[in-house]
Enzyme design. Structure first.
Site, mmCIF file in Angstrom:
data_model
loop_
_atom_site.group_PDB
_atom_site.id
_atom_site.type_symbol
_atom_site.label_atom_id
_atom_site.label_comp_id
_atom_site.label_asym_id
_atom_site.label_seq_id
_atom_site.Cartn_x
_atom_site.Cartn_y
_atom_site.Cartn_z
ATOM 1 C CG HIS A 72 -2.200 -0.836 1.038
ATOM 2 N ND1 HIS A 72 -3.307 -0.711 1.545
ATOM 3 C CD2 HIS A 72 -2.303 -1.855 0.169
ATOM 4 C CE1 HIS A 72 -4.119 -1.769 1.358
ATOM 5 N NE2 HIS A 72 -3.613 -2.375 0.301
ATOM 6 C CE1 TYR A 196 -5.129 4.134 9.007
ATOM 7 C CE2 TYR A 196 -5.380 3.838 11.105
ATOM 8 C CZ TYR A 196 -4.897 3.471 10.036
ATOM 9 O OH TYR A 196 -3.849 2.538 10.320
ATOM 10 N N PRO A 288 -4.281 1.006 18.812
ATOM 11 C CG PRO A 288 -6.031 -0.264 18.284
ATOM 12 C CD PRO A 288 -5.370 0.243 19.245
ATOM 13 C CE LYS A 292 4.077 3.304 13.497
ATOM 14 N NZ LYS A 292 4.112 3.055 12.315
ATOM 15 C CE1 TYR A 380 -1.102 4.172 9.375
ATOM 16 C CE2 TYR A 380 -0.013 2.860 8.022
ATOM 17 C CZ TYR A 380 -1.156 2.938 8.600
ATOM 18 O OH TYR A 380 -2.007 1.939 8.633
HETATM 19 P P1 RFL Z 1 1.300 -11.245 21.837
HETATM 20 O O1 RFL Z 1 0.833 -11.456 20.415
HETATM 21 O O2 RFL Z 1 0.397 -10.881 22.804
HETATM 22 O O3 RFL Z 1 1.977 -12.641 22.123
HETATM 23 C C1 RFL Z 1 2.105 -13.069 23.451
HETATM 24 C C2 RFL Z 1 2.128 -14.630 23.829
HETATM 25 O O4 RFL Z 1 2.573 -15.097 25.078
HETATM 26 C C3 RFL Z 1 1.614 -16.022 25.429
HETATM 27 N N1 RFL Z 1 1.568 -16.059 26.801
HETATM 28 C C4 RFL Z 1 2.202 -16.594 27.956
HETATM 29 N N2 RFL Z 1 3.029 -17.807 27.578
HETATM 30 C C5 RFL Z 1 3.760 -18.478 28.588
HETATM 31 N N3 RFL Z 1 3.317 -18.096 29.795
HETATM 32 C C6 RFL Z 1 2.574 -17.072 30.224
HETATM 33 N N4 RFL Z 1 2.220 -16.892 31.439
HETATM 34 C C7 RFL Z 1 1.934 -16.376 29.107
HETATM 35 N N5 RFL Z 1 1.182 -15.157 28.925
HETATM 36 C C8 RFL Z 1 1.006 -15.191 27.971
HETATM 37 C C9 RFL Z 1 0.381 -15.559 24.889
HETATM 38 O O5 RFL Z 1 -0.692 -16.780 24.946
HETATM 39 C C10 RFL Z 1 0.821 -15.019 23.487
HETATM 40 O O6 RFL Z 1 0.927 -16.096 22.391
HETATM 41 O O7 RFL Z 1 2.706 -10.335 22.136
HETATM 42 P P2 RFL Z 1 3.888 -10.058 21.020
HETATM 43 O O8 RFL Z 1 4.501 -11.266 20.474
HETATM 44 O O9 RFL Z 1 4.655 -8.968 21.832
HETATM 45 O O10 RFL Z 1 3.039 -9.111 19.784
HETATM 46 C C11 RFL Z 1 2.347 -8.089 19.875
HETATM 47 C C12 RFL Z 1 1.416 -7.726 18.917
HETATM 48 O O11 RFL Z 1 0.586 -9.114 19.152
HETATM 49 C C13 RFL Z 1 0.320 -6.537 19.125
HETATM 50 O O12 RFL Z 1 1.176 -5.425 19.563
HETATM 51 C C14 RFL Z 1 -0.474 -6.306 17.812
HETATM 52 O O13 RFL Z 1 -1.293 -7.081 17.562
HETATM 53 C C15 RFL Z 1 -1.048 -4.757 18.066
HETATM 54 N N6 RFL Z 1 -1.895 -4.572 17.030
HETATM 55 C C16 RFL Z 1 -1.437 -3.968 15.690
HETATM 56 N N7 RFL Z 1 -0.060 -4.039 15.618
HETATM 57 C C17 RFL Z 1 0.476 -3.364 14.377
HETATM 58 O O14 RFL Z 1 1.631 -3.184 14.280
HETATM 59 N N8 RFL Z 1 -0.292 -3.116 13.266
HETATM 60 C C18 RFL Z 1 -1.602 -3.218 13.337
HETATM 61 O O15 RFL Z 1 -2.536 -3.089 12.336
HETATM 62 C C19 RFL Z 1 -2.211 -3.780 14.880
HETATM 63 N N9 RFL Z 1 -3.723 -3.721 14.670
HETATM 64 C C20 RFL Z 1 -3.153 -4.808 16.871
HETATM 65 C C21 RFL Z 1 -4.145 -4.389 15.887
HETATM 66 C C22 RFL Z 1 -3.874 -4.920 18.281
HETATM 67 C C23 RFL Z 1 -5.183 -5.238 18.399
HETATM 68 N N10 RFL Z 1 -5.734 -5.950 19.637
HETATM 69 C C24 RFL Z 1 -6.658 -6.945 19.517
HETATM 70 C C25 RFL Z 1 -5.096 -5.798 20.612
HETATM 71 C C26 RFL Z 1 -5.643 -4.381 15.986
HETATM 72 C C27 RFL Z 1 -6.156 -5.073 17.314
HETATM 73 C C28 RFL Z 1 -7.691 -5.035 17.341
HETATM 74 C C1 PHB Z 2 -5.960 -4.165 11.046
HETATM 75 O O1 PHB Z 2 -6.157 -4.384 9.958
HETATM 76 O O2 PHB Z 2 -6.428 -4.761 11.936
HETATM 77 C C2 PHB Z 2 -5.592 -2.721 11.320
HETATM 78 C C3 PHB Z 2 -5.030 -1.828 10.517
HETATM 79 C C4 PHB Z 2 -4.563 -0.824 10.786
HETATM 80 C C5 PHB Z 2 -4.558 -0.304 12.096
HETATM 81 C C6 PHB Z 2 -5.018 -1.159 13.040
HETATM 82 C C7 PHB Z 2 -5.527 -2.403 12.697
HETATM 83 O O3 PHB Z 2 -4.170 0.879 12.435
#
Ligand code: RFL
Ligand code: PHB
Length: 385
Positions: A72, A196, A288, A292, A380
């Site tokens: 993109h 957005y 989110p 990032k 971004y």
């Molecule tokens: P995770 O993915 O939470 O993984 C942590 C892992 O540790 C396990 N765990 C344990 N294991 C052993 N013992 C314990 N006591 C434990 N407790 C937990 C968990 O089961 C899990 O498997 O952390 P990590 O690896 O640091 O990754 C971070 C990302 O997952 C997170 O920052 C992103 O998903 C945030 N996020 C987005 N980030 C982006 O860069 N671009 C995006 O577009 C974006 N969109 C989002 C998002 C997060 C969202 N939510 C649901 C919070 C959109 C959403 C809706």
């Molecule tokens: C997503 O596709 O889940 C998504 C994309 C952009 C964002 C957050 C989440 O800023």
């Protein structure tokens, strides 16, 4: 069992760290609380910065991403129905990749040769100020792993950060009074790029996972119950927050996933405690809005992997000593950007009409100023590692 590095958590941070160490010949085990299917079932991020794309390539994990991911070159910003495109390529000569976190996780899991212990219960960290070891329970039996270093990659609710004595840790936090209600649907995205949108009814985001799968979000109160939102109610509310021509063009379908995510900004300092290092969501959370979270987790583990490689192959502690202050500089810049995007695009009832006028002025300034657009674009697509 004895290993060089015990990694807690098999999210994207833990899996990428494991992969980079594996390629460098460093012996690491991953200990994960959930099953592999559970980890793959979590629908989260969708946007990869170029730095994350490069890291996937360094991990020799990029083949499917390059084949299936969507490059993109910009995003659209909306404000009460007015629309403006931010052209990343023209403004800063870079772009992002739309490729789901689920797919990143699947690709890294598939490549892993070294052991990952899934469904490990009661994981505990011991003696990380001296000679660290980790215990966990599996099928009713307690196991012990001795190691030189523990990498806490277990997310915001994980055990690693909570194992650190409270007085050793300073935390900074803002909890927003709203969350995002997200819906995944097998319908083509409404637009080629992400939209957005700020609207007086609340923020809306049109995202995507592929040319046939869309991801949409709307701002809802923090305590909102998913059960209160039928598909029909969600689509009506989403379309009410978009420009009329966008709402009309949208193809709606049954949701295949629907959930509410709370919004929070959080940073823990420092990120090293003896031989324990925190990375990813275990160390920080961003709302989110700036896409990032996953990217920041990946940049943490890129730095940590290099520092561990230097430590184990050259015996030099300098990079590990610098890890915490090095990554915190970048973390706070991502915190600032995510907070700013969130402040511009959401509704904050407590700031009243004055707050909305300020948001409108910010949007008008942005759409009229190349410098302001360049600043948005630069952040971004991702600041340099
Ligand atoms: P995770 O993915 O939470 O993984 C942590 C892992 O540790 C396990 N765990 C344990 N294991 C052993 N013992 C314990 N006591 C434990 N407790 C937990 C968990 O089961 C899990 O498997 O952390 P990590 O690896 O640091 O990754 C971070 C990302 O997952 C997170 O920052 C992103 O998903 C945030 N996020 C987005 N980030 C982006 O860069 N671009 C995006 O577009 C974006 N969109 C989002 C998002 C997060 C969202 N939510 C649901 C919070 C959109 C959403 C809706
Ligand atoms: C997503 O596709 O889940 C998504 C994309 C952009 C964002 C957050 C989440 O800023």
């Amino acid at each position: 069992m004895r290993v060089q590095v015990a990694i807690i958590g098999a999210g994207p941070a833990g899996l990428m760290l494991g992969r980079l160490l594996e390629l460098a010949g460093i012996d690491a085990v991953i200990i994960e609380r959930r099953s592999a299917d559970y980890v793959l079932g979590r629908i989260r991020a969708g946007v990869l910065e170029q730095g994350t794309v490069d890291l996937m390539d360094r991990a020799l994990a990029g083949t499917r991403m390059h084949a299936e991911g969507l490059v993109h070159h910009g995003i659209e910003l909306g404000f009460d129905g007015d629309r403006h495109r931010i052209d990343f390529s023209a403004l800063v000569g870079s772009q992002v990749m739309v490729y789901g976190q689920t797919e990143v996780t699947r690709d890294l899991m598939a490549l892993r040769q070294a052991p990952t212990i899934y469904e490990a219960e009661d994981v505990e960290l011991h003696d990380f100020d001296g000679k660290p070891w980790v215990t966990y329970r599996k099928d009713g039996v307690t196991h012990r792993i001795d190691c030189a270093v523990i990498a806490g990659c277990d997310g915001f609710h994980g055990v690693s950060r909570h194992s650190v004595p409270e007085q050793s840790l300073t935390t900074f936090e803002r909890v927003y009074p709203f969350g995002w209600l997200g819906v995944l649907t097998d319908r083509p995205p409404v637009a080629h790029e992400l939209i957005y949108a700020h609207h007086e009814r609340g923020f809306a985001l049109c995202s995507q996972r592929s040319l046939t799968r869309s991801r949409y979000y709307i701002q809802v109160p923090a305590d909102e119950q998913v059960g209160a939102w039928s598909d029909a109610r969600f689509w009506d509310e989403l379309r009410a927050r978009l420009a009329p021509e966008t709402a009309e063009a949208m193809q709606i379908g049954p949701s295949i996933e629907k959930s509410v995510a709370p919004l929070r900004s959080f940073v823990a300092e420092p990120l090293r405690f003896g031989q324990l290092f925190l990375a990813g969501d275990a160390a920080h959370i961003v709302p989110p809005t700036g896409a990032k979270g996953l990217n920041l987790a990946m940049s943490d583990v890129a730095t940590l992997a290099d520092a561990l490689i230097e430590h184990f192959t050259e015996g030099s502690p300098a990079a590990l000593d610098g890890y915490s202050s090095h990554v915190l500089g970048r973390i706070w810049k991502a915190e600032r950007f995510s907070w700013w995007m969130t402040s511009l695009l959401h509704t904050f009832p407590e700031t009243g009409p004055f707050g909305r006028r300020i948001q409108r002025a910010e949007f008008d300034y942005l759409t009229g100023s190349l410098a302001a657009q360049q600043s948005l674009a630069e952040n971004y697509v991702g600041l340099p590692l």
